[in-house]
Design a protein around this motif. Structure first.
Motif, PDB file in Angstrom:
ATOM      1  N   UNK A  83       0.843  -1.200   0.000  1.00 50.98           N
ATOM      2  CA  UNK A  83       0.000   0.000   0.000  1.00 50.98           C
ATOM      3  C   UNK A  83       0.878   1.249   0.000  1.00 50.98           C
ATOM      4  N   UNK A  84       0.436   2.299  -0.667  1.00 45.26           N
ATOM      5  CA  UNK A  84       1.251   3.505  -0.792  1.00 45.26           C
ATOM      6  C   UNK A  84       1.211   4.362   0.476  1.00 45.26           C
ATOM      7  N   UNK A  85       0.021   4.664   0.974  1.00 49.41           N
ATOM      8  CA  UNK A  85      -0.152   5.504   2.168  1.00 49.41           C
ATOM      9  C   UNK A  85      -1.131   4.812   3.098  1.00 49.41           C
ATOM     10  N   UNK A  86      -0.776   4.760   4.382  1.00 50.47           N
ATOM     11  CA  UNK A  86      -1.660   4.149   5.370  1.00 50.47           C
ATOM     12  C   UNK A  86      -1.892   5.121   6.518  1.00 50.47           C
ATOM     13  N   UNK A  87      -3.155   5.447   6.776  1.00 51.64           N
ATOM     14  CA  UNK A  87      -3.554   6.243   7.944  1.00 51.64           C
ATOM     15  C   UNK A  87      -4.205   5.272   8.921  1.00 51.64           C
ATOM     16  N   UNK A  88      -3.839   5.369  10.186  1.00 56.70           N
ATOM     17  CA  UNK A  88      -4.245   4.337  11.145  1.00 56.70           C
ATOM     18  C   UNK A  88      -5.669   4.464  11.670  1.00 56.70           C
ATOM     19  N   UNK A  89      -6.369   5.552  11.354  1.00 60.30           N
ATOM     20  CA  UNK A  89      -7.746   5.724  11.821  1.00 60.30           C
ATOM     21  C   UNK A  89      -8.632   6.098  10.637  1.00 60.30           C
ATOM     22  N   UNK A  90      -9.709   5.344  10.370  1.00 62.62           N
ATOM     23  CA  UNK A  90     -10.565   5.618   9.213  1.00 62.62           C
ATOM     24  C   UNK A  90     -11.120   7.042   9.181  1.00 62.62           C
ATOM     25  N   UNK A  91     -11.615   7.537  10.320  1.00 61.58           N
ATOM     26  CA  UNK A  91     -12.181   8.878  10.328  1.00 61.58           C
ATOM     27  C   UNK A  91     -11.115   9.950  10.119  1.00 61.58           C
ATOM     28  N   UNK A  92      -9.934   9.692  10.627  1.00 60.84           N
ATOM     29  CA  UNK A  92      -8.829  10.623  10.415  1.00 60.84           C
ATOM     30  C   UNK A  92      -8.437  10.652   8.949  1.00 60.84           C
ATOM     31  N   UNK A  93      -8.498   9.495   8.302  1.00 52.74           N
ATOM     32  CA  UNK A  93      -8.206   9.424   6.871  1.00 52.74           C
ATOM     33  C   UNK A  93      -9.187  10.283   6.069  1.00 52.74           C
ATOM     34  N   UNK A  94     -10.454  10.217   6.436  1.00 51.93           N
ATOM     35  CA  UNK A  94     -11.464  11.048   5.772  1.00 51.93           C
ATOM     36  C   UNK A  94     -11.160  12.527   5.996  1.00 51.93           C
ATOM     37  N   UNK A  95     -10.772  12.861   7.225  1.00 50.46           N
ATOM     38  CA  UNK A  95     -10.485  14.259   7.561  1.00 50.46           C
ATOM     39  C   UNK A  95      -9.339  14.816   6.726  1.00 50.46           C
ATOM     40  N   UNK A  96      -8.205  14.086   6.673  1.00 55.04           N
ATOM     41  CA  UNK A  96      -7.030  14.628   5.987  1.00 55.04           C
ATOM     42  C   UNK A  96      -7.134  14.520   4.473  1.00 55.04           C
ATOM     43  N   UNK A  97      -7.935  13.562   3.988  1.00 59.89           N
ATOM     44  CA  UNK A  97      -8.036  13.378   2.533  1.00 59.89           C
ATOM     45  C   UNK A  97      -9.138  14.214   1.899  1.00 59.89           C
ATOM     46  N   UNK A  98     -10.242  14.445   2.630  1.00 53.76           N
ATOM     47  CA  UNK A  98     -11.414  15.024   1.995  1.00 53.76           C
ATOM     48  C   UNK A  98     -11.920  16.319   2.624  1.00 53.76           C
ATOM     49  N   UNK A  99     -11.611  16.555   3.878  1.00 55.52           N
ATOM     50  CA  UNK A  99     -12.147  17.744   4.539  1.00 55.52           C
ATOM     51  C   UNK A  99     -11.109  18.859   4.629  1.00 55.52           C
ATOM     52  N   UNK A 100      -9.966  18.566   5.208  1.00 59.32           N
ATOM     53  CA  UNK A 100      -8.930  19.598   5.361  1.00 59.32           C
ATOM     54  C   UNK A 100      -8.507  20.216   4.024  1.00 59.32           C
ATOM     55  N   UNK A 101      -8.343  19.426   2.950  1.00 55.20           N
ATOM     56  CA  UNK A 101      -7.959  20.050   1.669  1.00 55.20           C
ATOM     57  C   UNK A 101      -8.965  21.057   1.138  1.00 55.20           C
TER      58      UNK A 101
END
Length: 256
Positions: free
Chosen positions: A220-238
């Motif tokens: 896998x290229x990038x792994x975030x350890x928390x699903x909700x955190x992944x949503x935050x950094x990938x889809x909300x913060x940007x």
């Protein structure tokens, strides 16, 4: 040696958890950190519990000599996995911090990681297989006022790891970046972040290690350890205005 992995920052936290996870799967290890006594504890624990071979290498990866010590220990070994976990942070406004401290942070977080990839990956390429796991952070996915250098160093790790994967994957070597949120280790104490919103709640080192290790093994290229955190950094913060992000991150790191 069986499925040999090099793990840096292995005396505690995520690094020790990663070493333990690998040993549980029957893999041998070269473990590196500054404190020999802590590494000897890791060796005794993992060899006694899992019957693997563990070679401790005491070295300061903030120095060229320390990096060379580790590279020399791994030079003739068939390293199948390189896990770059060593790193540290430090809080405070950039102008209030000693510049030497931030340079020291870059030496470990960036320069050592680069040097170990450059020194160990050629052997993997020659054998046509290998896996690299670089421990970055979700901090690298946003700017970090009051930890400007640390966040920037992890942004480098995130970017560098993905680019290196694109270069090495056709030659049988994959690179994964683990980008965890806050993890319960001694990081907060060392970075003087105890009592901030950022450190109010975190995941265990064992759970973060498991996510990163499993992602590495599947390429896998990038792994975030928390699903909700992944949503935050990938889809909300940007999508948020930059000034909003800056103020939000600053509030998370302020005390009192």
């Amino acid at each position: 040696m069986s499925r040999l992995a090099v793990v840096t920052g292995a005396s505690g936290g995520i690094g020790r958890a990663l070493a333990r996870h690998h040993a549980r799967k029957g893999g041998d290890l070269i473990v590196a950190a500054r404190r020999l006594e802590a590494l000897q504890s890791v060796k005794a624990e993992l060899e006694g519990e899992f019957g693997v071979s563990v070679t401790p290498v005491a070295c300061d990866l903030g120095t060229a000599e320390g990096v060379e010590t580790l590279l020399e220990a791994a030079r003739d070994a068939p390293v199948e996995m390189l896990i770059n976990n060593a790193g540290f942070g430090g809080s405070g406004a950039f102008l209030d911090r000693a510049l030497a401290d931030d340079f020291a942070m870059l030496d470990v977080n960036v320069r050592a990681l680069m040097a170990l990839c450059h020194g160990i990956a050629p052997g993997m390429v020659a054998r046509g297989k290998g896996r690299i796991l670089n421990v970055g952070s979700t901090a690298g996915m946003m700017p970090g006022p009051l930890q400007a250098t640390y966040f920037a160093s992890k942004a480098y790790v995130n970017s560098f790891s993905q680019a290196l994967d694109e270069e090495l994957r056709p030659q049988g070597v994959t690179v994964t970046v683990l980008a965890p949120g806050y993890v319960e280790t001694d990081f907060a104490a060392r970075a003087d972040l105890e009592g901030t919103l950022l450190t109010r709640r975190g995941q265990s080192a064992a759970s973060a290690a498991r996510v990163g290790y499993d992602a590495m093994m599947t390429g896998q290229l990038v792994a975030v350890n928390e699903p909700m955190l992944s949503v935050l950094v990938d889809w909300i913060i940007p999508l948020l205005p930059r000034r909003v992000v800056l103020k939000m991150v600053r509030r998370m790191q302020e005390k009192g």
